[in-house]
Design a protein around this motif. Structure first.
Motif, short mmCIF file in Angstrom:
data_model
loop_
_atom_site.label_atom_id
_atom_site.label_comp_id
_atom_site.label_asym_id
_atom_site.label_seq_id
_atom_site.Cartn_x
_atom_site.Cartn_y
_atom_site.Cartn_z
N LEU A 21 0.82 -1.21 0.00
CA LEU A 21 0.00 0.00 0.00
C LEU A 21 0.86 1.26 0.00
O LEU A 21 0.61 2.19 -0.78
N ARG A 22 1.89 1.27 0.84
CA ARG A 22 2.80 2.44 0.88
C ARG A 22 3.48 2.66 -0.47
O ARG A 22 3.59 3.79 -0.94
N ALA A 23 3.91 1.57 -1.09
CA ALA A 23 4.59 1.69 -2.39
C ALA A 23 3.64 2.24 -3.45
O ALA A 23 4.03 3.10 -4.25
N ILE A 24 2.40 1.79 -3.41
CA ILE A 24 1.41 2.28 -4.39
C ILE A 24 1.08 3.75 -4.11
O ILE A 24 1.01 4.56 -5.04
N GLU A 25 0.91 4.09 -2.85
CA GLU A 25 0.58 5.48 -2.49
C GLU A 25 1.71 6.44 -2.85
O GLU A 25 1.48 7.58 -3.21
N ASN A 26 2.95 5.97 -2.75
CA ASN A 26 4.12 6.82 -3.04
C ASN A 26 4.53 6.78 -4.51
O ASN A 26 5.57 7.32 -4.86
N ASP A 27 3.74 6.11 -5.32
CA ASP A 27 4.02 6.00 -6.75
C ASP A 27 5.39 5.37 -7.05
O ASP A 27 6.03 5.70 -8.04
N THR A 28 5.84 4.46 -6.19
CA THR A 28 7.11 3.79 -6.44
C THR A 28 6.92 2.49 -7.23
O THR A 28 7.88 1.80 -7.52
N VAL A 29 5.66 2.17 -7.56
CA VAL A 29 5.36 0.96 -8.32
C VAL A 29 5.03 1.36 -9.75
O VAL A 29 4.16 2.20 -9.98
N ASP A 30 5.76 0.77 -10.70
CA ASP A 30 5.44 1.09 -12.10
C ASP A 30 4.23 0.28 -12.54
O ASP A 30 3.79 -0.65 -11.88
N VAL A 31 3.68 0.65 -13.66
CA VAL A 31 2.45 0.05 -14.17
C VAL A 31 2.60 -1.46 -14.36
O VAL A 31 1.68 -2.22 -14.05
N ASP A 32 3.74 -1.90 -14.84
CA ASP A 32 3.95 -3.33 -15.07
C ASP A 32 3.93 -4.12 -13.76
O ASP A 32 3.47 -5.25 -13.72
N GLU A 33 4.44 -3.54 -12.74
CA GLU A 33 4.51 -4.20 -11.43
C GLU A 33 3.20 -4.08 -10.66
O GLU A 33 2.91 -4.90 -9.79
N LEU A 34 2.40 -3.09 -10.99
CA LEU A 34 1.16 -2.82 -10.27
C LEU A 34 0.22 -4.02 -10.29
O LEU A 34 -0.33 -4.41 -9.26
N THR A 35 0.04 -4.64 -11.44
CA THR A 35 -0.85 -5.79 -11.55
C THR A 35 -0.39 -6.92 -10.65
O THR A 35 -1.20 -7.53 -9.94
N LEU A 36 0.90 -7.18 -10.63
CA LEU A 36 1.44 -8.23 -9.76
C LEU A 36 1.21 -7.92 -8.29
O LEU A 36 0.87 -8.80 -7.50
N LYS A 37 1.40 -6.65 -7.93
CA LYS A 37 1.20 -6.23 -6.52
C LYS A 37 -0.26 -6.38 -6.12
O LYS A 37 -0.56 -6.83 -5.01
N VAL A 38 -1.16 -6.01 -7.01
CA VAL A 38 -2.59 -6.11 -6.71
C VAL A 38 -3.00 -7.58 -6.57
O VAL A 38 -3.74 -7.94 -5.65
N GLN A 39 -2.49 -8.44 -7.43
CA GLN A 39 -2.78 -9.87 -7.34
C GLN A 39 -2.23 -10.45 -6.04
O GLN A 39 -2.90 -11.24 -5.36
N ARG A 40 -1.02 -10.09 -5.70
CA ARG A 40 -0.42 -10.56 -4.44
C ARG A 40 -1.23 -10.06 -3.25
O ARG A 40 -1.47 -10.81 -2.31
N SER A 41 -1.65 -8.82 -3.30
CA SER A 41 -2.46 -8.25 -2.22
C SER A 41 -3.75 -9.04 -2.04
O SER A 41 -4.16 -9.32 -0.91
N SER A 42 -4.37 -9.41 -3.13
CA SER A 42 -5.60 -10.20 -3.07
C SER A 42 -5.38 -11.52 -2.36
O SER A 42 -6.17 -11.93 -1.50
#
Length: 90
Positions: A21-42
């Protein structure tokens, strides 16, 4: 951080969720990595829910066992001065 989810504790899972969540809020996650992070979060959220349900079941079981083993309330003892016929007044 990509530890196998099945071996994670609740604390580890919630900590990783906070990190994501912190990484997403701070925009340190690029678009390619975002999908993986969201899936992992789920998957982490599913794990946390399962662990909470299991804990709730275990706690309920303990309380149910406690309630079943609770001794029956004893009937009040007869007073020493009570008349044998059970009447207080003649």
């Amino acid at each position: 951080m990509n530890k196998d989810i099945s071996s994670m504790t609740y604390r580890e899972a919630t900590q990783e969720l906070e990190d994501i969540l912190r990484a997403i809020e701070n925009d340190t996650v690029d678009v390619d990595e975002l999908t993986l992070k969201v899936q992992r979060s789920s998957r982490l959220i599913q794990l946390c829910r399962e662990k909470l349900r299991n804990a709730e079941k275990a706690i309920d079981q303990v309380f149910n066992e406690e309630n079943c083993e609770e001794p029956q309330k004893a009937k009040p003892a007869a007073a020493k001065d009570a008349p044998a016929n059970g009447k207080l007044f003649s």
